[in-house]
Design a protein around this motif. Structure first.
Motif, PDB file in Angstrom:
ATOM      1  N   GLY A   3       0.830  -1.190   0.000  1.00 16.51           N
ATOM      2  CA  GLY A   3       0.000   0.000   0.000  1.00 16.51           C
ATOM      3  C   GLY A   3       0.866   1.243   0.000  1.00 16.51           C
ATOM      4  O   GLY A   3       1.995   1.220   0.486  1.00 16.51           O
ATOM      5  N   ILE A   4       0.341   2.320  -0.539  1.00 13.60           N
ATOM      6  CA  ILE A   4       1.067   3.588  -0.563  1.00 13.60           C
ATOM      7  C   ILE A   4       0.116   4.697  -0.166  1.00 13.60           C
ATOM      8  O   ILE A   4      -1.072   4.685  -0.536  1.00 13.60           O
ATOM      9  N   SER A   5       0.617   5.644   0.619  1.00 11.75           N
ATOM     10  CA  SER A   5      -0.209   6.754   1.086  1.00 11.75           C
ATOM     11  C   SER A   5      -0.721   7.573  -0.093  1.00 11.75           C
ATOM     12  O   SER A   5      -0.011   7.789  -1.081  1.00 11.75           O
ATOM     13  N   THR A   6      -1.954   8.039   0.013  1.00 13.14           N
ATOM     14  CA  THR A   6      -2.524   8.876  -1.043  1.00 13.14           C
ATOM     15  C   THR A   6      -1.987  10.299  -1.002  1.00 13.14           C
ATOM     16  O   THR A   6      -2.224  11.077  -1.924  1.00 13.14           O
ATOM     17  N   SER A   7      -1.240  10.644   0.067  1.00 10.67           N
ATOM     18  CA  SER A   7      -0.732  12.019   0.184  1.00 10.67           C
ATOM     19  C   SER A   7       0.784  12.121   0.277  1.00 10.67           C
ATOM     20  O   SER A   7       1.340  13.195   0.070  1.00 10.67           O
ATOM     21  N   GLU A   8       1.481  11.008   0.575  1.00  9.17           N
ATOM     22  CA  GLU A   8       2.928  11.071   0.774  1.00  9.17           C
ATOM     23  C   GLU A   8       3.575   9.808   0.212  1.00  9.17           C
ATOM     24  O   GLU A   8       3.342   8.706   0.699  1.00  9.17           O
ATOM     25  N   ILE A   9       4.414   9.955  -0.822  1.00  5.31           N
ATOM     26  CA  ILE A   9       5.003   8.802  -1.493  1.00  5.31           C
ATOM     27  C   ILE A   9       5.978   8.047  -0.592  1.00  5.31           C
ATOM     28  O   ILE A   9       6.237   6.850  -0.812  1.00  5.31           O
ATOM     29  N   ASP A  10       6.508   8.693   0.432  1.00  6.21           N
ATOM     30  CA  ASP A  10       7.437   8.025   1.353  1.00  6.21           C
ATOM     31  C   ASP A  10       6.716   7.229   2.435  1.00  6.21           C
ATOM     32  O   ASP A  10       7.363   6.586   3.260  1.00  6.21           O
ATOM     33  N   ASP A  11       5.396   7.296   2.466  1.00  4.43           N
ATOM     34  CA  ASP A  11       4.607   6.487   3.392  1.00  4.43           C
ATOM     35  C   ASP A  11       4.037   5.288   2.629  1.00  4.43           C
ATOM     36  O   ASP A  11       3.182   5.449   1.755  1.00  4.43           O
ATOM     37  N   PHE A  12       4.524   4.107   2.944  1.00  5.57           N
ATOM     38  CA  PHE A  12       4.056   2.907   2.255  1.00  5.57           C
ATOM     39  C   PHE A  12       4.268   1.695   3.145  1.00  5.57           C
ATOM     40  O   PHE A  12       4.950   1.760   4.174  1.00  5.57           O
TER      41      PHE A  12
END
Length: 203
Positions: A97-106
């Protein structure tokens, strides 16, 4: 060699129970699934769609109790392996999964299960990366069915769940209960300081 008629019926029954009623991260082709979960780390709502029985994609909305913030993930799950026999089923899933607002959050991980109509075992390993921290979570479930119900009955599982999280360096083991009937399911247990609850409904 031909399977006796009752053997075929038993196989179909076990397959339907195993495939459609447990908390599978992939549904039947064209299936839409809604899930809600709450534990000591977060509250979440997750809706996913399965174009085929091999994979699903969806959106998970999270209220994070540890970091005290709200965020969403675009999620993808792939059925890497499935083995059906007359008496059991085995599944292995890959997830990310990857955050819809921050590419470094996954996050990424693996989970699986093996079960008969009487015994259930399952596990999950998940690695999460955020802007501030990287951590892992592990889970193992073991359980049994105190009775064998027919299709359409209320089914009951008595479980033990073991959870470990490197974020707060916590390990816990607690009793866990699963009830399902038709397309609805509830799982719950009490984990030290908070309820561990999972609701699911397949459309």
């Amino acid at each position: 060699y031909t399977i006796p008629h009752m053997g075929i019926l038993k196989f179909i029954f076990v397959f339907v129970i195993s495939s459609n009623l447990f908390a599978r991260p992939v549904s039947y082709p064209g299936g839409l699934t809604a899930m809600s979960a709450s534990d000591d780390m977060k509250d979440s709502v997750y809706v996913h769609y399965s174009p085929t029985y091999k994979y699903s994609f969806g959106i998970e909305v999270i209220s994070d109790k540890h970091f005290k913030n709200d965020y969403s993930y675009g999620r993808f799950t792939y059925l890497a392996n499935r083995k059906n026999t007359i008496h059991s089923q085995r599944n292995l899933y890959l997830q990310a999964g990857i955050s819809t607002s921050e590419i470094d959050d996954f996050f990424y991980g693996i989970n699986g299960d093996w079960e008969t109509r009487r015994v259930f075992t399952g596990f999950e390993y998940k690695k999460t990366n955020t802007v501030n921290e990287t951590y892992s979570s592990k889970m193992v479930q073991l359980g049994f069915a105190p009775y064998l119900g027919d299709y359409g009955d209320l089914h009951t599982w008595i479980m033990v769940k073991l959870k470990k999280n490197s974020l707060n360096n916590s390990t816990s083991i607690f009793p866990f209960f699963k009830f399902f009937r038709n397309e609805a399911m509830i799982e719950f247990g009490y984990n030290k300081t908070d309820w561990d609850i999972h609701l699911m409904y397949r459309f």
